[in-house]
Design a protein around this motif. Sequence first.
Motif, mmCIF file in Angstrom:
data_model
loop_
_atom_site.group_PDB
_atom_site.id
_atom_site.type_symbol
_atom_site.label_atom_id
_atom_site.label_comp_id
_atom_site.label_asym_id
_atom_site.label_seq_id
_atom_site.Cartn_x
_atom_site.Cartn_y
_atom_site.Cartn_z
ATOM 1 N N ILE A 86 0.840 -1.194 0.000
ATOM 2 C CA ILE A 86 0.000 0.000 0.000
ATOM 3 C C ILE A 86 0.879 1.250 0.000
ATOM 4 C CG2 ILE A 86 -1.749 1.302 1.285
ATOM 5 C CD1 ILE A 86 -2.628 -1.376 2.520
ATOM 6 N N ALA A 87 0.458 2.264 -0.760
ATOM 7 C CA ALA A 87 1.115 3.569 -0.750
ATOM 8 C C ALA A 87 0.213 4.577 -0.045
ATOM 9 C CB ALA A 87 1.407 4.038 -2.169
ATOM 10 N N VAL A 88 0.791 5.370 0.852
ATOM 11 C CA VAL A 88 0.095 6.479 1.501
ATOM 12 C C VAL A 88 0.819 7.754 1.097
ATOM 13 C CG1 VAL A 88 -0.624 7.515 3.674
ATOM 14 C CG2 VAL A 88 -0.616 5.026 3.435
ATOM 15 N N ILE A 89 0.099 8.688 0.474
ATOM 16 C CA ILE A 89 0.700 9.908 -0.039
ATOM 17 C C ILE A 89 0.432 11.047 0.939
ATOM 18 C CG2 ILE A 89 0.925 11.423 -2.032
ATOM 19 C CD1 ILE A 89 1.444 8.394 -2.526
ATOM 20 N N GLY A 90 1.500 11.615 1.496
ATOM 21 C CA GLY A 90 1.357 12.725 2.428
ATOM 22 C C GLY A 90 2.324 12.607 3.576
#
Length: 488
Positions: free
Chosen positions: A160-164
Motif C-alpha cells: 500500500i502507498a500512503v501519499i502525504g
Amino acid sequence: MSSSTTVGSADRPLRVAVVGSGPAGVYAADILTKSEAVKSGELTVSIDLFDRYPAPYGLIRYGVAPDHPRIKGIVNALHKVLDRGDIRFFGNVDYGTDLTIEDLRTHYDAVIFATGAIKDADLNIPGIELEGSFGGADFVSWYDGHPDVPREWPLDAKEIAVIGNGNVALDVARVLSKHADDLLVSEIPDNVYAGLKASPVTDVHVFGRRGPAQVKFTPLELRELSHSKDVDIILYPEDFEFDEESDRQIQSNNQTKTMVGTLTNWIAEQPEDLSELKASRRLHLHFLHSPVEIYDDAETPGKVAGMRFERTELDGTGNARGTGEFVDYPVQAVYRAIGYFGSALPEIEFDHTKGVIPNDGGRVLDAAGSHVPGIYATGWIKRGPVGLIGHTKGDALETVTYLLEDREDLPVAAVPDADAVVELLDARGVQFTSWEGWLALDAHELALGAAATEAGGSHGVEVKRERIKVVPREDMVNISRDGVAAQV
C-alpha cells in the motif's frame, strides 16, 4: 440592533446559533459564555449548538485514529463544557436541509459556522480514479465508525502507498500496518476490527515530496509509529537530504529538531541488511518523492497495480524540485492524505479554491466582500485545515471578539424564544438528539465495551475494551432518544 431593544438582558438574552460541535464550535460557545461582558453581567447569552451527526465532537470523534493518545483528553475537555448545561446541543440536525439560513436568522441574533473540513483535498494525477485509489479522509471516517459511510472497506492489498507527510497520513499508515488485535484496547467498531483482522497487508509505504526536515507531522505522531508490535519501520539513506533551510529549521525549531533526531536515530539503528528485520509487517518512510502517476497493468486492468514517483531534491529554500529520475513501486492500493478540504454551505458565500467561507477575522463576507451582519465563521471552515487544537482556541477567540464588538448592530431575531426552534424541528419531523441523549449513547457504548471485557475479552483476545462504537445513524438516534424518554 436599536438602542431601545433589551437584547442581551436577563429578559432577552443574545441568541447565538453555532453550527458544528467539533472543537471549533464548542470552543467558540465556551469562549462566548466566559467573555468579560457575560461574566460582568453586562450581557446574557443563550447558545444552541447544532450538528449534522447524532453525537457531538466532530473530527475528534470521526477524524482521529481511535488509538490516538490525545483523543481522551480533548473529548473530556469538550464534555465538561457541554455538560455544564448552559449550552444546548441539537444533534442529527443538518444545516441546509433541516434548518435554513432563514430559519437561523429568524430564531437567532447571530450564527457562527464551525463546520470544519471533512473531504480529501484532490490529487490530480493520472490513475487517481483507478479501483484501489482512496481518499485518506474517507478511510479515517470508516475506521472511526462514521454513521454515513459504508460498513465495509476493501482491504485486499498486500502493498500500500500512503501519499502525504502530515498527521493524517501517519494515522492512516499506522492503522493499515498495525495488527487489529492491538487496536481492541481502543474504541474501534467491531466491523472495523473484522476488516483489519482479515487484511493481508505486509508493506505500507508513506511518501513525502520534501525532506525529513519539512515533514508536517508532529513528534508524538512519529513516535507512535514505533509502538506498533510486529511492525518494522524502514528508512532509506538516500532520502536524508538537508539544505540550508533545513539546517536553519533544525536549529531554530525544537519540533523539527526532535523529529529529525528521531528519524536519524532510527536509520542509524537500522541494520544494513534489511533481511535481518523479522517483523511480519513493514512500514516504509520515503522522502523526496513526488507522485506522478497511479497505473494498472494487463493482469488487473482498471485496478491499482503500482505508483510512479519522480525523485526530488531540495533547492536550498526547503522546497523541492524534480530531478528527472523516476521510480516505480508495486502497490495494490493508494491512499491520498495530502490534506482536508472544506465543503460549501447552502446560501453562504464559498471560496472553492481555498475551501473556506470568505471572512475577515471570522466576519463572513458576501460576494462583494462586505460583512454579512450576524454571520460568522471559526475553525477550519474559516482558515483552512491547518493548525492544531491550540490554534482552534485562538481562532474562536478572534471570531467571538468580533461578534461581541458587533452586538449593538446585529439583526434582531424575530422569534427568539428558546422553545421556538424545538417546536420548529418537531413540526418538521426532525429526529434531533440532545446532550442528555448523547449521555445515554455514551453510556451504551461504554457498556458494550464493559460487556465484551467481562465476557473474557473480545474476538478471542483477552483485552479490556473501554468502548465499542455504535455505528448506524438510526441506532445512534434511537438509543439517544430512547434514553431520554426513559429518563422522563
